[in-house]
Design an enzyme around this catalytic site. Structure first.
Site, PDB file in Angstrom:
ATOM      1  CE1 TYR A  53      -3.126  -2.921   0.283  1.00  0.00           C
ATOM      2  CE2 TYR A  53      -3.444  -2.452   2.599  1.00  0.00           C
ATOM      3  CZ  TYR A  53      -3.728  -3.203   1.491  1.00  0.00           C
ATOM      4  OH  TYR A  53      -4.639  -4.225   1.579  1.00  0.00           O
ATOM      5  CB  SER A 236     -13.804  -5.592  -1.298  1.00  0.00           C
ATOM      6  OG  SER A 236     -14.228  -4.781  -2.365  1.00  0.00           O
ATOM      7  CG  LEU A 238     -19.137  -0.373   1.389  1.00  0.00           C
ATOM      8  CD1 LEU A 238     -18.789   1.092   1.600  1.00  0.00           C
ATOM      9  CD2 LEU A 238     -20.640  -0.576   1.512  1.00  0.00           C
ATOM     10  N   GLY A 241     -16.950   0.131  -3.469  1.00  0.00           N
ATOM     11  CA  GLY A 241     -17.825   1.285  -3.623  1.00  0.00           C
ATOM     12  C   GLY A 241     -18.997   1.059  -4.556  1.00  0.00           C
ATOM     13  CG  LEU A 243     -22.462  -3.711  -2.918  1.00  0.00           C
ATOM     14  CD1 LEU A 243     -21.906  -4.604  -1.829  1.00  0.00           C
ATOM     15  CD2 LEU A 243     -23.857  -4.165  -3.338  1.00  0.00           C
ATOM     16  CB  THR A 244     -22.167   3.534  -2.620  1.00  0.00           C
ATOM     17  OG1 THR A 244     -21.515   3.835  -3.882  1.00  0.00           O
ATOM     18  CG2 THR A 244     -21.127   3.102  -1.604  1.00  0.00           C
ATOM     19  N   GLY A 245     -23.978   2.376  -5.167  1.00  0.00           N
ATOM     20  CA  GLY A 245     -24.752   2.804  -6.327  1.00  0.00           C
ATOM     21  C   GLY A 245     -24.134   3.946  -7.104  1.00  0.00           C
ATOM     22  CE  LYS A 246     -17.968   5.294  -4.829  1.00  0.00           C
ATOM     23  NZ  LYS A 246     -17.121   6.004  -3.835  1.00  0.00           N
TER      24      LYS A 246
END
Length: 348
Positions: A53, A236, A238, A241, A243-246
């Site tokens: 990272y 992971s 989400l 990300g 699954l936020t719908g963004k």
């Protein structure tokens, strides 16, 4: 915040773990420190990082996340308050991980090299958990192989017994306390546990992707985790990300990770959008924030010891931290499973 035992170690870790891979690229040192402070204030005692990272991996940011965590530990004097986990890179040809562009392998020499540098960046003389970021052998990684496994590569492999052997030496030397796997298969876990019977350290955890649109861990590995007490550290939750719908319908909001780095291919497969839409609709019908809905599902699974959350702002992190107040009732779980029956694992 609830606390659960890490494998059979006797160590209790928070049900949410702070993932830190944005520190040093999407987040500055000050922002990383602010996230660490907030997580600690809300009962998180488990911090996960890696030599790889920040993400996406680049030569100029290699090790940046560990350095930021190290400066926080030094400034706050918090080393004894947290369970600190890091990872050694698996087989790779990226030239910046090892001296002279050497191919990365999970050999005793290279593991020692990586660990010493992680400890230096983190400013500590030991890690509570040291994980193999991915195997030395060639398998489908990060969703590239889907759920299909058809052949065994004849490429040379560093035997797991050899890799786990040096980790055992490092445990004996007090440089690491416990050992974990990541991005592993049921065979890899079983083989590792077999090595423990021959004197290698017993693996305490496995860090694999797990979320509403990738529940493949439930096919074999969940029983292994429960029966053998090998803790799932779910990453992971989400779905990066999605699954936020963004990202629905190809949207690319400014500043979002996929917009910046174009690394979301794991979650851009056929069937993902329709599944995400179904879960978002259910969350709204239940009056639950979609982020907290997705996170609470992962945290609620009996084979999940800790759910690795990540954020790029303290506002996002606060939403994730307070997801522990959301209950997945039997009735809600039945509705989730009804969606899963129709839209099973579109993003393995």
């Amino acid at each position: 915040m609830q606390y659960r035992e890490l494998g059979r170690t006797g160590i209790l870790v928070s049900e949410l773990c702070l993932g830190t891979m944005t520190f040093g690229q999407q987040n500055t040192e000050a922002e990383g420190h602010a996230q660490l402070d907030l997580a600690l204030e809300h009962g998180v005692n488990f911090i996960d990082t890696a030599e790889l990272y920040s993400i996406p991996p680049r030569a100029e940011t290699y090790g940046a996340t560990e350095t930021i965590i190290g400066s926080w530990l030094k400034a706050r004097g918090t080393r004894d308050k947290i369970v600190l986990a890091s990872k050694v890179v698996g087989r790779s040809q990226s030239p910046w991980f090892r001296p002279d562009g050497e191919e990365v392998r999970l050999t005793p020499r290279q593991i020692r090299y990586a660990l010493e540098r992680s400890l230096k960046r983190l400013g500590t003389d030991y890690l509570d958990l040291y994980q193999l970021h991915w195997p030395d052998r060639k398998i489908g990684l990060f969703g590239e192989g889907g759920t299909t496994f058809t052949t065994v590569s004849d490429a040379d492999e560093v035997p797991l017994a050899e890799t786990l052997g040096v980790l055992g030496d490092l445990v004996a030397e007090g440089k690491i306390r416990h050992v974990g796997l990541s991005n592993e298969t049921a065979w890899g876990v079983a083989k590792s546990l077999a090595c423990a019977k021959e004197g290698a350290p017993r693996v305490s955890s496995i860090q694999n992707a797990y979320n509403l649109i990738n529940r493949t861990f439930e096919i074999g590995l969940a029983e292994m985790a429960l029966r053998e007490k090998v803790s799932l550290l779910a990453y992971s939750p989400l779905a990066q990300g999605y699954l936020t719908g963004k990202y629905l319908n190809g949207a690319r909001p400014a500043g979002a990770r996929t917009t910046l780095f174009n690394r979301g291919q794991r979650y851009e497969k056929p069937g993902v959008d329709v599944a995400v839409e179904a879960y978002l609709t259910l969350a709204r019908e239940e009056g639950i924030d979609p982020v907290q809905f997705a996170l609470a599902f992962v945290t609620s699974r009996p084979f999940v010891t800790s759910n690795i959350i990540g954020a790029t702002s303290v506002e996002q992190l606060m939403t994730a931290l307070t997801s522990v107040t959301v209950q997945i009732t039997p009735e809600l779980e039945a509705k989730i499973n009804a969606i899963h029956q129709v839209h099973s694992n579109p993003a393995p």
